[in-house]
Design an enzyme around this catalytic site. Structure first.
Site, PDB file in Angstrom:
ATOM      1  N   SER A  67      41.059  42.330  52.803  1.00  0.00           N
ATOM      2  CA  SER A  67      40.836  42.134  51.426  1.00  0.00           C
ATOM      3  C   SER A  67      39.340  42.416  51.284  1.00  0.00           C
ATOM      4  O   SER A  67      38.626  43.426  51.784  1.00  0.00           O
ATOM      5  CB  SER A  67      41.363  40.922  51.061  1.00  0.00           C
ATOM      6  OG  SER A  67      40.675  40.569  49.655  1.00  0.00           O
ATOM      7  N   ASP A 234      46.477  42.141  47.118  1.00  0.00           N
ATOM      8  CA  ASP A 234      45.314  41.767  48.049  1.00  0.00           C
ATOM      9  C   ASP A 234      46.773  41.054  49.724  1.00  0.00           C
ATOM     10  O   ASP A 234      47.921  40.692  49.445  1.00  0.00           O
ATOM     11  CB  ASP A 234      44.949  40.283  47.582  1.00  0.00           C
ATOM     12  CG  ASP A 234      44.231  39.851  48.249  1.00  0.00           C
ATOM     13  OD1 ASP A 234      44.000  39.675  49.773  1.00  0.00           O
ATOM     14  OD2 ASP A 234      42.629  40.434  48.208  1.00  0.00           O
TER      15      ASP A 234
END
Length: 381
Positions: A67, A234
């Site tokens: 991320s 993610d």
């Protein structure tokens, strides 16, 4: 192909003498960069700055990221071929190639605009994020433009299988599906997939057209539609610390955690949307805590050499406070910054970099590795 149950897999690997049954651990140094939006990106930049000043950045064999950590890792990977390392291992142009682009990017608004454009037919929010990343940071670079060493691994979560999906120069893979050798995906799209925070910036879709998905041992889903494309979210959903690759390959593990701890609430909401959101955050936090227990357990067993620093751990914890330290209040302010890809004021940009720098310094010095020019691959006290 029939999958073996988890217990059988671990029993079969017990001969390695390793808690994770990892068979490819080398006496090398790996760095993990957590998720956490711009907050984590800048916190990791501070840590990378310290590692470079100590001549330690050049010693890294592996860098795995998730991320917001993948934004920092992506810029480092993009700039790595141009870094000018001196004889002491310090890159003299780190500021120009890595620090300045990242600090400047923290003033770009990404998430809200990308989320709104994701409602348009034929595109997702992740497409918009990738376009911004490419325009400001990566300029058309693909995975094949990255250096061979250190090996950069960008982690995402496969919504089709519930497993980790990893992108690197040599291959992209999910162990249940197979791998693509030497993938040519755009770095901007890879980083966008790693940072596709659900539900607003997710999913990121990849077509495998032009790529061949090769089978791997245990790949029970090596068949369409899994071999035709992948739907990702993610990387922090699966592993917000990015440990998966590093702790199976490297004897020395450096972990920079810019993630945010779920805050205490005296009177939680009774509304189902609020409950669902908080419950999801608690589940993710407990998954991270479990991985940290495993990480520290391996350190205690001397199976790995672990150095860990976190944005919510003040320098006073290490007992190495200096006159110019950030201070406990500075750490608290840094940790309280929201998990967003939204423009940050200059004072927050500076605060986060300083927090990462000071926390990295304190954690390394507390273990005797912060002043030396070479990390030791021995026991950590």
């Amino acid at each position: 192909m029939q999958r073996r149950d988890m217990q059988s897999l671990f029993e079969a690997g017990h001969a390695t003498g390793d808690f994770l049954t990892a068979s490819k651990v080398e006496d090398s140094i790996g760095l993990c960069l957590s998720g956490g939006g711009y907050r984590a990106m800048l916190y990791h930049l501070g840590a990378l700055t310290y590692l470079n000043e100590m001549g330690l950045l050049s010693q890294l064999a592996e860098i795995a990221s998730v991320s917001g950590g993948s934004i920092a890792a992506g810029v480092l990977a993009h700039g790595w071929p141009r870094l000018e390392f001196r004889g002491d291992g310090v890159a003299s142009n780190f500021e120009e190639e890595v620090a300045t682009p990242l600090a400047r990017f923290a003033q770009v608004n990404v998430d809200i605009r990308a989320a709104l454009l994701g409602f348009l037919p034929g595109r997702t929010a992740a497409d918009g994020v990738a376009e911004v990343y490419d325009r400001h940071l990566f300029h058309g670079v693909t995975l094949q433009d990255l250096p061979d060493r250190p090996r950069f691994t960008f982690m995402a979560t496969n919504l089709q299988t519930g497993s980790a999906w990893r992108f690197a120069k040599d291959y992209a893979a999910d162990f249940r599906i197979g791998r693509i050798v030497r993938p040519t995906f755009a770095l901007a799209k890879v980083v966008a997939a790693s940072s596709a925070f659900p539900p607003f910036l997710s999913p990121a879709r990849f077509s495998f057209a032009g790529h061949v998905v090769e089978p791997m041992d245990g790949a029970d889903l090596h068949r369409p539609p899994f071999t035709e494309g992948v739907v990702l979210t993610d990387g922090g959903v699966y592993d917000n610390l990015g440990l998966e690759r590093i702790w199976k390959r490297c004897r020395k593990i450096l972990v920079s955690n810019g993630g945010k701890t779920v805050p205490e609430i005296g009177r939680p909401t009774g509304r189902w949307i609020g409950q669902a959101y908080r419950t999801l955050n608690i589940v993710l936090q407990q998954a991270e805590h479990s991985r940290r227990r495993i990480l520290f357990g391996m350190g205690n067993l001397e199976q790995r050499d672990v150095v860990y620093w976190s944005i919510d751990t003040p320098n006073s914890y290490y007992g190495l406070v200096r006159a110019n330290d950030l201070g406990d209040e500075g750490n608290r302010c840094a940790a309280a910054i929201a998990t967003r890809l939204a423009r940050l004021p200059n004072e927050h940009i500076a605060l986060l970099q300083r927090a990462g720098y000071e926390n990295c310094r304190a954690a390394l010095q507390a273990r005797g590795d912060g002043s030396d020019r070479r990390l030791r691959l021995g026991k950590i006290a």
